[in-house]
Each structure stands twice: as C-alpha cells, then as structure tokens.
Design an enzyme around this catalytic site. Structure first.
Site, short mmCIF file in Angstrom:
data_model
loop_
_atom_site.label_atom_id
_atom_site.label_comp_id
_atom_site.label_asym_id
_atom_site.label_seq_id
_atom_site.Cartn_x
_atom_site.Cartn_y
_atom_site.Cartn_z
N CYS A 1 30.45 40.67 41.79
CA CYS A 1 30.79 41.55 42.91
C CYS A 1 32.20 41.23 43.42
O CYS A 1 32.41 40.22 44.10
CB CYS A 1 29.77 41.35 44.04
SG CYS A 1 30.18 42.27 45.52
N CYS B 1 32.74 41.29 47.25
CA CYS B 1 32.19 40.11 47.94
C CYS B 1 33.11 38.90 47.77
O CYS B 1 33.31 38.14 48.71
CB CYS B 1 30.82 39.71 47.39
SG CYS B 1 29.71 41.06 47.05
N ASP B 2 33.63 38.70 46.57
CA ASP B 2 34.26 37.41 46.25
C ASP B 2 35.76 37.43 46.00
O ASP B 2 36.38 36.37 45.89
CB ASP B 2 33.56 36.82 45.00
CG ASP B 2 32.09 36.53 45.28
OD1 ASP B 2 31.78 36.21 46.43
OD2 ASP B 2 31.28 36.63 44.35
#
Ligand code: NAP
Length: 305
Positions: A132, A135-136
């Site tokens: 993701c 997200c990261d």
C-alpha cells in the site's frame, strides 16, 4: 432478528448495494471488517469517476459513499464476517461471535494483494515490504524503492511514490507494461522512475529492515543483488472468499462466477464488485454492480417469499 439482505463488505459495490436496498425497503445489514470504502481508501487520487471532473482523493470519494448510505438510513455493522452458512430459508452470517439470519446475501468483500511468494517476503512485510503506497510512501522519503508489477496499480502507485522516494525502480517481468497508455506514458516520462524490464525478484534480503533484492534478468539469466530501501508489491489481487461456507462456482483464479443479474450458482446469493469474475475492476463498475445486485436480490426475495 431476521433480515432480508446481508451485504458483506462495504467497498463501493457494497455501499451502493446498501443504498439501493434501503430505497427498495429491504431490511438490510451491511458488514465491514475495516473502514468503509474498500480499495478506494487506498487510492491517492481518483480521476475517472464521473461527476468529479477535477478528480478527488479516494478517501473523499469513500467518505461521500459512506455518508450516502447513512443518509439512506443504513448503519454499517463493523465486524469481520467469519462464516456464512446456508440454512433452509436463507443464510446465517457469523460475525464477531454473533449470528445473524438473512434471506439473501450480496458478496462484496473485494480482493487482497497477491504475494510474490519469494523468500523474505513474509519476514519483511511491514519492515520494508509493503502492499500500500498511500499508507507507507512517506516512510521512504529520499530513499530508493522498487515497485513490482506492470499493471495499472503498479504504475499508479509508482507515480505516487515519486512524490516521496528518490528513485522508483519499476520491476516488470516483461518488456511492455500492461497499464493503460495514459499511465504508461506518465511513467515512461517520469524522471524518477527507472524501468527494469524482463526482471523478476528471487529473494528479499535484510537485517531488521530490508536492504536488498536478489533480481534475475530473464533475458540474460543473470542473477544479482541490488540495494533497495523498500519494495512495493502490486502484482494483482486474489478474491476474499474464505468466509463462504457453501458451494459456489468460481473461476480458475478463485473469482466468483455470476450471471447477467449478478446471481451466483447459489440461489439467494449475489456477488458485486472486484470479487466476481469480470473484465474491468474500477470504482465505476463496482458501483454499477452494487446497484444491480441489490435490485436482483429484491427481485429474488419478492418472487421467493
Ligand atoms: P493486473 O492488471 O492483473 O496486473 C498485474 C501485473 O502484475 C501485471 O503486469 C503482471 O504481469 C504482473 N504480475 C502478475 N503476477 C506476477 C508475478 N508472480 N511476478 C511478477 N509480476 C507479476 O492487476 P492490477 O494492476 O492490480 O489491476 C487490477 C485491476 O484494477 C485491473 O482491471 C486494472 O485496470 C484496475 N485498476 C484500474 C486503475 C485505474 O483505472 N486508475 C487503477 C488500478 C487498478 P503481466 O503483465 O506479465 O501479466
């Protein structure tokens, strides 16, 4: 309590099914194990959803869908569904230790990322291996990262990662991207993206965090180690069908087979969105599926009960 319809999964398909089911007056349950919005939540920017010519973030679109469901009078039950079993006149849904009975079911659980299946992948997930970007990506500011895959997701996420990373190496097993031409051109023109054609990952290595990938050039057969700070895997997805506790027809990749009404092989069970066998997996097509599945479920309930 008995329900007319249980919708499993509140992504764009499930949320739309809920809105249509409410309008049809069906006593409806919508289950969601995480946050409502599905894959849209993990999408940085959506620029192909009609009605929003300027585009909008995936989170914003997901929030609008969820608000719409709530306005239609349906509350989401935030619980993971562990099992759905067939009964005489409907289905029992087991979620967070509680049983719910419903006459019809819409399966809209979507998909989960496919793994590459090489040594180190499991060990370094969350320690440099990610599925993701939204997200990261901020964790990889000014770092060198690899993106595995050549489809729309890999290219879109590689482009997103260029906002943070110093270099984004797009590692693809062939010499041509599967992604649509608009995305393909953006990637090829982006100075931060380095195309690594005909290359596959054989191993992910590191200590506490990942440090290197063992890569193989498929044309020359050369196997070599190269340092990377992170690796993002986008090689497609697999349908989330584990909680289905009855026979249902699926294709060779595990996607649920439906007819033109989105009915599955199990009477009373419909499938909508990414979980079913289909050509195009988009928010637009998920929304269309959601509407049709709800109307088909209503038709089934009227005819049967
Ligand atoms: P996808 O289209 O199935 O592409 C998967 C990619 O991963 C392909 O390039 C494939 O290579 C590669 N791959 C598969 N297995 C591999 C393995 N074991 N090792 C290395 N590479 C592997 O999946 P996706 O990109 O996630 O897209 C899924 C669906 O969502 C598509 O319908 C797509 O159009 C849609 N989508 C749309 C948008 C958008 O409209 N903006 C954004 C994201 C996704 P090959 O090419 O060699 O098969």
């Amino acid at each position: 309590m008995e329900y007319d319809l249980a919708i499993i999964g509140a992504g764009p398909a499930g949320l739309t099914s809920g809105i249509y089911a409410a309008r049809a007056g069906l006593n409806t349950l919508v289950f969601e194990q995480g946050a409502a919005g599905g894959q849209a939540l993990l999408t940085d920017f959506v620029e192909n959803y009609p009605g929003f010519p300027e585009g909008l973030t995936g989170q914003e679109l997901a929030r609008k869908f969820t608000e719409h469901l709530s306005k239609a009078g349906i509350k989401i039950t935030y619980a993971g569904v562990d099992n759905i079993t067939k009964q005489d006149k409907g289905f029992t849904v087991l979620a967070a230790g509680k049983e719910y009975f419903s006459r019809a079911v819409i399966l809209s659980m979507g998909t989960q990322p496919r793994k590459i299946g090489v040594p180190g992948e499991g060990e370094f997930t969350g320690r440099g291996v990610s599925y993701c970007a939204i997200c990261d990506a901020p964790l990889f500011r000014n770092r060198k990262v690899a993106v595995i895959g050549g489809g729309d997701t890999a290219v879109e996420e590689a482009l997103y990662l260029t906002k943070f990373a110093r270099e984004v190496h797009l590692i693809h097993r062939r010499d041509r991207l599967r992604a649509v031409s608009l995305l393909r051109d953006r990637a090829l023109q982006n100075e931060k993206i380095v195309m690594r054609w005909n290359t596959v990952v054989e191993e992910i290595k590191g200590d506490k965090l990942i440090q290197a990938l063992v890569l193989k050039n498929k044309e020359t057969g050369e196997v070599f180690e190269e340092n990377f700070d992170g690796v993002f895997v986008f090689i497609g997805s697999v349908p989330k069908t584990e909680c289905i506790g009855f026979e249902i027809s699926k294709n060779e990749n595990g996607y649920i087979i439906t007819d033109e009404w989105l009915a599955t092989s199990q009477p009373g069970v419909f499938a909508a969105g990414d979980i079913r066998e289909k050509f195009l997996r988009q928010v637009t097509t998920a929304v269309g599926d959601g509407a049709l599945a709800a109307m088909s479920a209503e038709k089934y309930l009227v005819e049967k009960y």
